[in-house]
Design a protein around this motif. Structure first.
Motif, PDB file in Angstrom:
ATOM      1  N   GLN A   1      -8.814  13.773   3.042  1.00 35.97           N
ATOM      2  CA  GLN A   1      -8.594  14.518   1.797  1.00 35.97           C
ATOM      3  C   GLN A   1      -9.139  13.751   0.594  1.00 35.97           C
ATOM      4  O   GLN A   1      -9.760  14.342  -0.309  1.00 35.97           O
ATOM      5  N   LEU A   2      -8.934  12.439   0.577  1.00 34.72           N
ATOM      6  CA  LEU A   2      -9.482  11.637  -0.515  1.00 34.72           C
ATOM      7  C   LEU A   2     -11.009  11.620  -0.471  1.00 34.72           C
ATOM      8  O   LEU A   2     -11.667  11.608  -1.519  1.00 34.72           O
TER       9      LEU A   2
ATOM     10  N   VAL B   1      -7.376   3.395  -4.201  1.00 39.88           N
ATOM     11  CA  VAL B   1      -6.497   4.201  -3.354  1.00 39.88           C
ATOM     12  C   VAL B   1      -7.048   4.276  -1.932  1.00 39.88           C
ATOM     13  O   VAL B   1      -6.284   4.260  -0.955  1.00 39.88           O
ATOM     14  N   LEU B   2      -8.359   4.345  -1.782  1.00 39.04           N
ATOM     15  CA  LEU B   2      -8.952   4.368  -0.445  1.00 39.04           C
ATOM     16  C   LEU B   2      -8.681   3.073   0.305  1.00 39.04           C
ATOM     17  O   LEU B   2      -8.459   3.075   1.520  1.00 39.04           O
ATOM     18  N   ASP B   3      -8.699   1.958  -0.398  1.00 36.56           N
ATOM     19  CA  ASP B   3      -8.390   0.678   0.245  1.00 36.56           C
ATOM     20  C   ASP B   3      -6.940   0.591   0.688  1.00 36.56           C
ATOM     21  O   ASP B   3      -6.616  -0.175   1.609  1.00 36.56           O
ATOM     22  N   ALA B   4      -6.066   1.369   0.054  1.00 34.12           N
ATOM     23  CA  ALA B   4      -4.644   1.338   0.409  1.00 34.12           C
ATOM     24  C   ALA B   4      -4.280   2.375   1.459  1.00 34.12           C
ATOM     25  O   ALA B   4      -3.152   2.363   1.964  1.00 34.12           O
ATOM     26  N   THR B   5      -5.190   3.268   1.801  1.00 37.12           N
ATOM     27  CA  THR B   5      -4.887   4.358   2.725  1.00 37.12           C
ATOM     28  C   THR B   5      -4.873   3.872   4.173  1.00 37.12           C
ATOM     29  O   THR B   5      -5.790   3.169   4.603  1.00 37.12           O
TER      30      THR B   5
ATOM     31  N   SER C   1     -15.612   1.563   0.159  1.00 33.88           N
ATOM     32  CA  SER C   1     -14.206   1.782   0.526  1.00 33.88           C
ATOM     33  C   SER C   1     -14.080   2.866   1.588  1.00 33.88           C
ATOM     34  O   SER C   1     -13.222   2.776   2.478  1.00 33.88           O
ATOM     35  N   LEU C   2     -14.936   3.898   1.533  1.00 31.56           N
ATOM     36  CA  LEU C   2     -14.906   4.941   2.557  1.00 31.56           C
ATOM     37  C   LEU C   2     -15.320   4.393   3.921  1.00 31.56           C
ATOM     38  O   LEU C   2     -14.702   4.689   4.950  1.00 31.56           O
TER      39      LEU C   2
ATOM     40  N   TYR D   1       0.814  -1.215   0.000  1.00 24.96           N
ATOM     41  CA  TYR D   1       0.000   0.000   0.000  1.00 24.96           C
ATOM     42  C   TYR D   1       0.847   1.265   0.000  1.00 24.96           C
ATOM     43  O   TYR D   1       0.445   2.284  -0.578  1.00 24.96           O
ATOM     44  N   ALA D   2       1.993   1.218   0.613  1.00 26.29           N
ATOM     45  CA  ALA D   2       2.852   2.405   0.647  1.00 26.29           C
ATOM     46  C   ALA D   2       3.310   2.792  -0.763  1.00 26.29           C
ATOM     47  O   ALA D   2       3.292   3.974  -1.133  1.00 26.29           O
TER      48      ALA D   2
END
Length: 420
Positions: free
Chosen positions: A221-222, A209-213, A241-242, A178-179
């Protein structure tokens, strides 16, 4: 080809391949008093042998065709590329229809070695190959499970578009790196030469991207970016995902707000909401959500059933709500699922209903799964039935199953404290 007697299934004294001629009549003529014995010759070829079956001929033809196909398929990627160079097949066209030969060759590179060989061939071309071919090759590396080769090609590409960045971001996100996925996403936003407009981002890349945050600030911010793009309330994958993002970071109130703003929630978003409430130990809301799902006419799945059973196991109603969920699972035909089965045993065990838990355990057909065995053993230990737990432990070992180590420690402590 000669046929031997054992192949025909007869003896050597009476078979076709080796037999003695015996006269069928006796005569008193002195000239025919003794007839010399002789052997019939074997046929020299299978064509003249009347006992040769059609199956043998078919097998021979099949072997010949197989050898012919094997000899004809010995063509490597390098051979095809040399042939294409000899035919001067162009690679500079900007349309995929004009480069269909190279595109087909990329699709056939199912191993990483052939894909690397094709990459070296294309990058040596002058002028360089078009972007759509390099993106297709980039996707082929990802499909082969070689993110390192894909990243190497990505760094060597003179031009990159959104498809180039998105392919690599999704590859790292699926590999749980994810990084690196987030680093690529932020680099795509800040670089001036990537020609990517954030207003054109599709919903699926935002969900990835939300799943990787893993940071709350970046997630907020996303979230704001998704609200501006209109994905947060309309796209169910982004909404799910949120909810998972805030629930994973223990921001349960934010997850609840994200789930309330949906226009048309579906089974995916309801499941994410129930899981988030269960993580926050809001078990009354989990049961309320389960009832609302039924009123909305949404079909319930095994994940919903197992999640609400976890909530029912912690409700102070002596298993009343859990029995209703059990009846609902029987109606839906999902009571035999392993997750549901373990949830039922745990629910009855936490409410002190060991007889019901034992009945549910006995209806489980898969005796090789240790999850239900561990759940039943935990129920015995939780209710202080240490002798039954010890007997059950011997049953597990007799069936060749190994319980979890912490359960063994609990059994040892219980036996030692009770002098067993």
């Amino acid at each position: 080809m000669g046929i031997t007697a054992p192949f025909l299934g007869v003896g050597t004294s009476s078979g076709y391949g080796s037999c003695e001629y015996r006269p069928r009549f006796s005569t008193t003529n002195q000239n025919h008093r003794s007839i010399s014995k002789f052997r019939l010759p074997l046929p020299r070829s299978s064509k003249s042998n009347p006992l040769t079956s059609n199956n043998t001929r078919k097998k021979n033809n099949t072997r010949k065709k197989r050898k012919k196909n094997e000899n004809g398929s010995r063509c490597s990627t390098s051979d095809i590329l040399r042939l294409m160079d000899g035919l001067q097949v162009p690679v500079t066209s900007t349309t995929l229809s004009d480069n269909h030969m190279y595109a087909s060759l990329i699709n056939d590179c199912s191993d990483s070695g052939a894909a690397l060989h094709l990459q070296a061939h294309l990058t040596r071309k002058s002028p360089p190959p078009p972007l759509h071919l390099l993106n297709r090759l980039l996707l082929r590396h990802v499909c082969n499970g070689r993110s390192d080769n894909a990243h190497q090609l990505f760094d060597e590409m003179p031009l990159k578009d959104f498809n180039s960045w998105a392919t690599l971001i999704v590859a790292y996100a699926q590999n749980a790196d994810y990084a690196e996925a987030l680093r690529l996403f932020l680099s795509m936003l800040h670089l001036q030469d990537c020609h990517v407009d954030i207003s054109e981002f599709p919903a699926w890349i935002m969900a990835c991207v939300l799943d990787a945050t893993m940071d709350v600030g970046l997630g907020e911010q996303l979230h704001g970016c998704c609200l501006k793009l209109g994905h947060a309330n309309r796209d169910m994958f982004v909404a799910t995902s949120l909810i998972n993002l805030y629930g994973r970071l223990r921001c349960h109130e934010a997850a609840q707000r994200a789930s309330l703003g949906l226009s048309q929630p579906n089974a995916l978003t309801w499941t994410a909401r129930m899981i988030n409430n269960s993580r926050g130990e809001r078990f009354f809301e989990v049961i309320s959500d389960f009832k609302d799902i039924g009123r909305a006419g949404i079909s319930k799945n095994t994940c919903m059933i197992s999640c609400v059973l976890r909530a029912c196991a912690r409700m102070p109603d002596s298993g009343f709500s859990g029995r209703q969920v059990h009846a609902n699972a029987i109606k839906l035909g999902v009571e035999s699922h392993s997750f549901v089965h373990c949830g039922l045993i745990d629910m009855y065990g936490r409410n002190g209903l060991l007889r019901d838990a034992k009945l549910v355990f006995q209806t489980f057909n898969d005796t090789t799964s240790t999850a239900c065995w561990n759940a039943m053993l935990t129920s015995y230990l939780r209710n202080g039935l240490h002798i039954e737990a010890l007997k059950f432990l011997y049953e597990m070992q007799a069936d060749g199953l190994q319980p979890q180590e912490y359960l063994l420690d609990q059994v040892r402590i219980a036996c030692a404290s009770n002098g067993l």
